[in-house]
Enzyme design. Structure first.
Site, PDB file in Angstrom:
ATOM      1  N   HIS A  41       0.812  -1.221   0.000  1.00 25.05           N
ATOM      2  CA  HIS A  41       0.000   0.000   0.000  1.00 25.05           C
ATOM      3  C   HIS A  41       0.845   1.271   0.000  1.00 25.05           C
ATOM      4  O   HIS A  41       0.310   2.357  -0.227  1.00 25.05           O
ATOM      5  CB  HIS A  41      -0.935   0.012   1.213  1.00 25.05           C
ATOM      6  N   ARG A  70       7.255  -5.639   2.855  1.00 24.48           N
ATOM      7  CA  ARG A  70       5.937  -6.210   2.574  1.00 24.48           C
ATOM      8  C   ARG A  70       5.740  -6.191   1.065  1.00 24.48           C
ATOM      9  O   ARG A  70       5.750  -5.132   0.437  1.00 24.48           O
ATOM     10  CB  ARG A  70       4.817  -5.427   3.264  1.00 24.48           C
ATOM     11  N   GLU A 154      -5.556 -11.760   8.057  1.00 22.95           N
ATOM     12  CA  GLU A 154      -6.485 -10.626   7.942  1.00 22.95           C
ATOM     13  C   GLU A 154      -7.713 -10.952   7.096  1.00 22.95           C
ATOM     14  O   GLU A 154      -8.376 -10.052   6.585  1.00 22.95           O
ATOM     15  CB  GLU A 154      -5.750  -9.398   7.372  1.00 22.95           C
ATOM     16  N   ASP A 180      -7.947  -4.597   7.394  1.00 19.49           N
ATOM     17  CA  ASP A 180      -8.552  -5.584   6.500  1.00 19.49           C
ATOM     18  C   ASP A 180      -9.241  -6.696   7.286  1.00 19.49           C
ATOM     19  O   ASP A 180     -10.261  -7.231   6.844  1.00 19.49           O
ATOM     20  CB  ASP A 180      -7.500  -6.172   5.556  1.00 19.49           C
TER      21      ASP A 180
END
Length: 257
Positions: A41, A70, A154, A180
């Protein structure tokens, strides 16, 4: 390795690209154990991008926090394999894979993160060992024991399978993404704390990880929240986010632990 310490490991989240941003975050506090370069993100690309940020952090010396990445691909994707390879070949000390929901995917991630005979990661980068400041032979010999393999729980399916996922050999840490997780369970995102029903699930994931001798981490939005999670028994928590820090929020509270 960041997970070898027995006390809570506080970290920071890098959401913006650039060598100077990475270095500034890594130097923000001597109490930081890790920094997460967010290629899912955040705005840092996996390649080029992550490698430059990793080298900016490791270049600070032996006391620099561990750079983790990530990857963009989630556990639903077929692209996690090559993205893990890119992140680790860039010199990351560990990888975080979002939205892992099954034992099969967890095992695949472990295999992609380790050299044979423990996995199927290919060896050949002429740069990785240099980032770690060791020889190529030493990297090949030590990487399997020193690379941190983290997966995010998640999704509803991930929660259902969390006990079995936590038991997968080679998974080092379960990372909870409360935003999430809340949405997937049918609740609004945390504001700033999760809904009580979601909090019950979060505590269950923490217990499932510890039951199997694994670490558990969680995304936090402030230093105060990070300190609270550390007191609850979380092994890793986020003390500062680059974009939040630019907006004036501080992670200083967590460092009073």
């Amino acid at each position: 390795m960041v997970l070898r310490i027995n006390s809570p490991a506080f970290g920071a989240w890098i959401t913006l690209p650039g060598v100077l941003n990475a270095r500034a975050v890594a130097q923000a506090s001597p109490h930081l154990s890790w920094v997460m370069i967010d290629c899912e993100h955040g705005l840092t690309s996996l390649q080029p991008g992550a490698a430059e940020s990793i080298q900016a952090i490791t270049g600070l010396g032996p006391n620099a926090p561990s750079p983790l990445v990530r990857i963009p691909a989630t556990g639903f994707s077929n692209s996690t394999s090559w993205q893990i390879k890119y992140a680790l070949d860039a010199g990351a000390r560990g990888v975080l894979v979002p939205m892992v929901s099954t034992v099969e995917k967890a095992r695949e991630i472990v295999a992609d993160s380790h050299f044979p005979p423990g996995g199927r990661r290919g060896f050949g980068s002429p740069f990785t060992h240099g980032v770690w400041s060791i020889s190529a032979a030493d990297y090949l010999r030590s990487a399997n024991e020193n690379v941190v393999v983290m997966i995010q729980i998640e999704t509803k399916e991930g929660v259902k399978n969390v006990d079995a996922i936590a038991a997968v050999d080679g998974i080092d840490c379960l990372f909870i993404g409360p935003y999430d997780l809340s949405l997937c369970l049918g609740y609004p995102p945390p504001s700033p704390d999760p809904h009580p029903d979601v909090e019950t699930v979060i505590q269950y994931i923490l217990k499932a990880a510890h039951k199997e001798g694994k670490k558990c981490a969680i995304y936090c939005t402030s230093g105060k929240q990070s300190l609270k999670r550390a007191e609850e028994g979380f092994d890793m928590s986020l003390a500062a986010n680059l974009t939040a820090a630019v907006g004036g929020e501080s992670g200083a509270a967590a460092f009073r632990y």
